[in-house]
Structure formats: C-alpha cells, structure tokens
Design a protein around this motif. Structure first.
Motif, PDB file in Angstrom:
ATOM      1  N   ALA A  17      37.606 -24.855  37.115  1.00  0.00           N
ATOM      2  CA  ALA A  17      37.906 -24.527  38.513  1.00  0.00           C
ATOM      3  C   ALA A  17      37.099 -25.488  39.363  1.00  0.00           C
ATOM      4  O   ALA A  17      35.898 -25.346  39.509  1.00  0.00           O
ATOM      5  CB  ALA A  17      37.532 -23.084  38.799  1.00  0.00           C
ATOM      6  N   LEU A  18      37.760 -26.490  39.911  1.00  0.00           N
ATOM      7  CA  LEU A  18      37.050 -27.537  40.641  1.00  0.00           C
ATOM      8  C   LEU A  18      36.459 -27.042  41.943  1.00  0.00           C
ATOM      9  O   LEU A  18      35.415 -27.495  42.370  1.00  0.00           O
ATOM     10  CB  LEU A  18      37.989 -28.718  40.904  1.00  0.00           C
ATOM     11  N   ALA A  19      37.139 -26.132  42.586  1.00  0.00           N
ATOM     12  CA  ALA A  19      36.645 -25.596  43.855  1.00  0.00           C
ATOM     13  C   ALA A  19      37.346 -24.285  44.129  1.00  0.00           C
ATOM     14  O   ALA A  19      38.353 -23.971  43.512  1.00  0.00           O
ATOM     15  CB  ALA A  19      36.924 -26.574  44.993  1.00  0.00           C
ATOM     16  N   ALA A  25      39.535 -18.761  49.239  1.00  0.00           N
ATOM     17  CA  ALA A  25      38.506 -18.874  50.276  1.00  0.00           C
ATOM     18  C   ALA A  25      38.865 -18.036  51.493  1.00  0.00           C
ATOM     19  O   ALA A  25      37.988 -17.468  52.150  1.00  0.00           O
ATOM     20  CB  ALA A  25      38.310 -20.339  50.670  1.00  0.00           C
ATOM     21  N   GLU A  26      40.161 -17.930  51.784  1.00  0.00           N
ATOM     22  CA  GLU A  26      40.593 -17.108  52.915  1.00  0.00           C
ATOM     23  C   GLU A  26      40.356 -15.624  52.646  1.00  0.00           C
ATOM     24  O   GLU A  26      40.144 -14.849  53.572  1.00  0.00           O
ATOM     25  CB  GLU A  26      42.067 -17.374  53.222  1.00  0.00           C
ATOM     26  N   VAL A  34      32.238 -15.989  46.786  1.00  0.00           N
ATOM     27  CA  VAL A  34      32.733 -15.105  45.733  1.00  0.00           C
ATOM     28  C   VAL A  34      33.534 -13.983  46.361  1.00  0.00           C
ATOM     29  O   VAL A  34      33.435 -13.738  47.564  1.00  0.00           O
ATOM     30  CB  VAL A  34      31.587 -14.525  44.863  1.00  0.00           C
ATOM     31  N   LEU A  35      34.335 -13.303  45.539  1.00  0.00           N
ATOM     32  CA  LEU A  35      35.142 -12.199  46.042  1.00  0.00           C
ATOM     33  C   LEU A  35      34.626 -10.875  45.484  1.00  0.00           C
ATOM     34  O   LEU A  35      34.464 -10.725  44.278  1.00  0.00           O
ATOM     35  CB  LEU A  35      36.607 -12.355  45.632  1.00  0.00           C
ATOM     36  N   ASP A  64      33.827 -15.281  40.906  1.00  0.00           N
ATOM     37  CA  ASP A  64      33.637 -16.666  41.330  1.00  0.00           C
ATOM     38  C   ASP A  64      34.927 -17.438  41.058  1.00  0.00           C
ATOM     39  O   ASP A  64      35.921 -16.872  40.590  1.00  0.00           O
ATOM     40  CB  ASP A  64      32.421 -17.291  40.639  1.00  0.00           C
ATOM     41  N   ALA A  65      34.938 -18.714  41.359  1.00  0.00           N
ATOM     42  CA  ALA A  65      36.156 -19.521  41.238  1.00  0.00           C
ATOM     43  C   ALA A  65      36.691 -19.537  39.811  1.00  0.00           C
ATOM     44  O   ALA A  65      37.904 -19.460  39.601  1.00  0.00           O
ATOM     45  CB  ALA A  65      35.890 -20.946  41.730  1.00  0.00           C
TER      46      ALA A  65
END
Length: 82
Positions: A17-19, A25-26, A34-35, A64-65
């Motif tokens: 997961a590069l980013a 992110a929204e 993180v969610l 996390d991503a």
C-alpha cells in the motif's frame, strides 16, 4: 475466519500500500492516517464490529493503509473511490 479468508488476507498484505488512497483519506475524518470503526461505519454502516476486528490485523483498534487494502482485496470492506 476460514482458512481461505486467512490466505486471502495474507496474499493481499503482500500487495504494497503505497499511500492512503484518496477515498480512504476522505473517510479519515480526524486526519490521523488510520480509520476507526466509527469512521468506517459512518460510510459503510453494514460493517459490523466483528468484520472490523477481522480487518484489524494488528489489533490496534484502527485500520492503516495496508489493512484497508487487504480488507478491500478480501472483500471485507467496499472499495473506496480514489
């Protein structure tokens, strides 16, 4: 969790997961990268606490991503736009 689910999650983790995807992110309303379960359920109310726990591979209470990518790849979380 079935052996298939574990294997699917393990395979998905090998995908870097590069980013944080723009869509994810929204969802991150507090901007901490993180969610939480509340952030996930705000957009995906059908995600249960058990499903969130299954997605939270390191059991830190947040996704996390890498965990988001794995959960989406495994079909545990709907894809985010981004």
């Amino acid at each position: 969790m079935t052996k298939f689910s574990i294997l699917t999650l393990t395979a998905a983790l090998s995908i870097p997961a590069l980013a944080f995807a723009q869509g994810a992110a929204e969802l991150d309303t507090n901007g901490d990268g993180v969610l939480t379960i509340d952030e996930v359920q705000a957009s995906f109310p059908d995600v249960t606490s058990d499903a969130f726990t299954a997605m939270d591979l390191n059991a830190d209470g947040a996704l996390d991503a890498d965990e988001i990518a794995a959960a989406q790849e495994a079909g545990l979380m709907p894809p985010t736009d981004g």
